[in-house]
Design a protein around this motif. Sequence first.
Motif, PDB file in Angstrom:
ATOM      1  N   GLU A 123      46.009 -57.453 -49.934  1.00 19.57           N
ATOM      2  CA  GLU A 123      45.672 -57.405 -48.510  1.00 19.57           C
ATOM      3  C   GLU A 123      46.813 -56.904 -47.638  1.00 19.57           C
ATOM      4  N   ASP A 124      48.029 -56.974 -48.115  1.00 19.56           N
ATOM      5  CA  ASP A 124      49.190 -56.565 -47.313  1.00 19.56           C
ATOM      6  C   ASP A 124      49.525 -55.078 -47.447  1.00 19.56           C
ATOM      7  N   GLY A 125      49.227 -54.485 -48.598  1.00 19.90           N
ATOM      8  CA  GLY A 125      49.568 -53.078 -48.801  1.00 19.90           C
ATOM      9  C   GLY A 125      49.445 -52.701 -50.264  1.00 19.90           C
ATOM     10  N   PHE A 126      50.121 -51.635 -50.643  1.00 19.85           N
ATOM     11  CA  PHE A 126      50.077 -51.235 -52.041  1.00 19.85           C
ATOM     12  C   PHE A 126      51.404 -50.618 -52.465  1.00 19.85           C
ATOM     13  N   LEU A 127      51.619 -50.646 -53.781  1.00 24.74           N
ATOM     14  CA  LEU A 127      52.821 -50.064 -54.378  1.00 24.74           C
ATOM     15  C   LEU A 127      52.406 -48.925 -55.296  1.00 24.74           C
ATOM     16  N   HIS A 128      53.001 -47.755 -55.065  1.00 23.15           N
ATOM     17  CA  HIS A 128      52.782 -46.535 -55.848  1.00 23.15           C
ATOM     18  C   HIS A 128      54.029 -46.391 -56.716  1.00 23.15           C
ATOM     19  N   GLU A 129      53.870 -46.562 -58.043  1.00 26.06           N
ATOM     20  CA  GLU A 129      55.046 -46.655 -58.906  1.00 26.06           C
ATOM     21  C   GLU A 129      54.841 -45.892 -60.212  1.00 26.06           C
ATOM     22  N   GLN A 130      55.826 -45.068 -60.581  1.00 28.75           N
ATOM     23  CA  GLN A 130      55.754 -44.352 -61.847  1.00 28.75           C
ATOM     24  C   GLN A 130      55.844 -45.338 -63.010  1.00 28.75           C
ATOM     25  N   ILE A 131      55.172 -45.000 -64.110  1.00 30.15           N
ATOM     26  CA  ILE A 131      55.266 -45.847 -65.287  1.00 30.15           C
ATOM     27  C   ILE A 131      56.690 -45.782 -65.833  1.00 30.15           C
ATOM     28  N   PRO A 132      57.155 -46.817 -66.572  1.00 27.05           N
ATOM     29  CA  PRO A 132      58.547 -46.867 -67.048  1.00 27.05           C
ATOM     30  C   PRO A 132      59.006 -45.614 -67.783  1.00 27.05           C
ATOM     31  N   ALA A 133      58.153 -45.044 -68.642  1.00 28.31           N
ATOM     32  CA  ALA A 133      58.555 -43.861 -69.417  1.00 28.31           C
ATOM     33  C   ALA A 133      58.881 -42.691 -68.499  1.00 28.31           C
ATOM     34  N   GLN A 134      58.082 -42.515 -67.442  1.00 28.78           N
ATOM     35  CA  GLN A 134      58.329 -41.405 -66.528  1.00 28.78           C
ATOM     36  C   GLN A 134      59.468 -41.712 -65.563  1.00 28.78           C
ATOM     37  N   LYS A 135      59.725 -42.974 -65.300  1.00 28.71           N
ATOM     38  CA  LYS A 135      60.900 -43.326 -64.499  1.00 28.71           C
ATOM     39  C   LYS A 135      62.168 -42.852 -65.196  1.00 28.71           C
ATOM     40  N   LYS A 136      62.207 -43.043 -66.504  1.00 29.55           N
ATOM     41  CA  LYS A 136      63.377 -42.614 -67.278  1.00 29.55           C
ATOM     42  C   LYS A 136      63.550 -41.104 -67.199  1.00 29.55           C
ATOM     43  N   HIS A 167      64.131 -42.381 -56.507  1.00 32.36           N
ATOM     44  CA  HIS A 167      62.871 -42.442 -55.777  1.00 32.36           C
ATOM     45  C   HIS A 167      61.694 -42.374 -56.752  1.00 32.36           C
ATOM     46  N   THR A 168      61.420 -43.493 -57.445  1.00 30.52           N
ATOM     47  CA  THR A 168      60.338 -43.521 -58.429  1.00 30.52           C
ATOM     48  C   THR A 168      59.204 -44.451 -58.012  1.00 30.52           C
ATOM     49  N   SER A 169      59.299 -45.022 -56.824  1.00 26.77           N
ATOM     50  CA  SER A 169      58.226 -45.877 -56.317  1.00 26.77           C
ATOM     51  C   SER A 169      58.216 -45.830 -54.788  1.00 26.77           C
ATOM     52  N   LEU A 170      57.068 -46.149 -54.217  1.00 28.20           N
ATOM     53  CA  LEU A 170      56.932 -46.141 -52.762  1.00 28.20           C
ATOM     54  C   LEU A 170      55.883 -47.159 -52.352  1.00 28.20           C
ATOM     55  N   ALA A 171      56.257 -48.053 -51.450  1.00 29.00           N
ATOM     56  CA  ALA A 171      55.344 -49.098 -50.984  1.00 29.00           C
ATOM     57  C   ALA A 171      54.815 -48.759 -49.596  1.00 29.00           C
ATOM     58  N   SER A 172      53.580 -49.154 -49.320  1.00 23.88           N
ATOM     59  CA  SER A 172      52.974 -48.975 -47.999  1.00 23.88           C
ATOM     60  C   SER A 172      52.517 -50.329 -47.458  1.00 23.88           C
ATOM     61  N   ASP A 173      52.812 -50.559 -46.185  1.00 28.34           N
ATOM     62  CA  ASP A 173      52.425 -51.797 -45.506  1.00 28.34           C
ATOM     63  C   ASP A 173      51.209 -51.496 -44.632  1.00 28.34           C
ATOM     64  N   PHE A 174      50.082 -52.108 -44.946  1.00 24.74           N
ATOM     65  CA  PHE A 174      48.853 -51.828 -44.205  1.00 24.74           C
ATOM     66  C   PHE A 174      48.987 -52.115 -42.711  1.00 24.74           C
ATOM     67  N   LYS A 175      49.858 -53.045 -42.329  1.00 26.65           N
ATOM     68  CA  LYS A 175      49.985 -53.421 -40.915  1.00 26.65           C
ATOM     69  C   LYS A 175      50.514 -52.280 -40.054  1.00 26.65           C
ATOM     70  N   VAL A 176      51.242 -51.328 -40.664  1.00 26.46           N
ATOM     71  CA  VAL A 176      51.832 -50.246 -39.880  1.00 26.46           C
ATOM     72  C   VAL A 176      51.221 -48.877 -40.198  1.00 26.46           C
ATOM     73  N   VAL A 177      50.207 -48.851 -41.037  1.00 27.61           N
ATOM     74  CA  VAL A 177      49.540 -47.584 -41.370  1.00 27.61           C
ATOM     75  C   VAL A 177      48.776 -47.071 -40.150  1.00 27.61           C
ATOM     76  N   ARG A 178      48.965 -45.788 -39.833  1.00 23.63           N
ATOM     77  CA  ARG A 178      48.311 -45.199 -38.663  1.00 23.63           C
ATOM     78  C   ARG A 178      47.173 -44.232 -39.034  1.00 23.63           C
ATOM     79  N   LYS A 179      47.242 -43.661 -40.230  1.00 24.50           N
ATOM     80  CA  LYS A 179      46.227 -42.668 -40.590  1.00 24.50           C
ATOM     81  C   LYS A 179      45.900 -42.746 -42.078  1.00 24.50           C
ATOM     82  N   VAL A 180      44.608 -42.680 -42.374  1.00 18.26           N
ATOM     83  CA  VAL A 180      44.137 -42.642 -43.756  1.00 18.26           C
ATOM     84  C   VAL A 180      43.261 -41.403 -43.916  1.00 18.26           C
ATOM     85  N   LYS A 181      43.615 -40.546 -44.859  1.00 19.37           N
ATOM     86  CA  LYS A 181      42.883 -39.302 -45.061  1.00 19.37           C
ATOM     87  C   LYS A 181      42.396 -39.198 -46.504  1.00 19.37           C
ATOM     88  N   PRO A 182      41.077 -39.338 -46.723  1.00 20.41           N
ATOM     89  CA  PRO A 182      40.553 -39.211 -48.081  1.00 20.41           C
ATOM     90  C   PRO A 182      40.365 -37.750 -48.490  1.00 20.41           C
TER      91      PRO A 182
END
Length: 223
Positions: A123-136, A167-182
Motif C-alpha cells: 500500500e505504500d509503494g513498490f520496489l523495482h530491483e534487479q535479480i542478484p545475478a544481474q546486480k553482479k 544503481h540496481t534498484s529504485l523505490a517509489s512512494d505512492f504518497k508522492v507519485v504525480r503521474k501514472v502512464k500505462p
Amino acid sequence: MDNVTSHGQDNQTLVDEKYDGRKVRLCVDGKYRWTYPMSMLKNPVLFLTVFKVIGGIMAAILVFVICLSHWKDITSGNFKIIFHDLRMFGYIMLGCLVITIVAFLIVAAQYGWNYIIRFTMDEDGFLHEQIPAQKKIARKLGKTVAATGALTGSLGRVGQGMLVANHTSLASDFKVVRKVKPLRKWNTIKVNEPFAKNQIYCDSEDFDFVLNYILEHCPKLKE
C-alpha cells in the motif's frame, strides 16, 4: 468480466515471501511480489528511456552553450550562425544514437538479452530491483566503465561507472507519485514522482490488477 475476477482471485493467493514467479501473487507478509523478464530486444521501453536521458542531457548542454556563446547574436536577431551550430548538434545526436545502440546491445548481451526485475509492492509503494545475478553483472560493468574512465583521465566516466555499479534498484512512494502512464502494448506502467521516474513491468493478465492497485493508492495523481 469472469477472467478479470479470476485473475484478481489468483493475485490474492498467499505464497511464501521468497516467491520469485512471474505471476503477481500476495505473500504472507502482505506484499505483492513477482519477477518479470523483459526482452531487451523486443521491448523498446528500456532503450528509449536510456536515450531520452542522454538526449535530454545533450539538449541542455546545447542550449547552455548557444546562450553562452551567441548571446549577442540572439539579442540582435542574427540566427544564421546559431543554425550552423544546431546542424552540428544534429550530427552529434546521430553519433550519440549509434553509440547508445552499440552500448545497449553490449549490455543486453551481458544480461542474456533479458532485463530481469523483481517487484515488491504494498500500500505504500513498490520496489523495482534487479535479480542478484544481474546486480553482479551491473556492478562489474560499472566498475569496468569507472576503471576505463580513470585510466583515460575522464572523471565523467568514473562517475558514470560508479552510478551504474550502485544503481540496481529504485523505490517509489505512492504518497508522492504525480503521474501514472500505462503502456499496455509494452506491458509497462510508468510511475513518476516530482524528481524520480520508475517503471513496473508485468504480464498482460496481471496488467489491470497492478494498474488499478497503483491508481487506488496514489492520492496526489494529476489528471
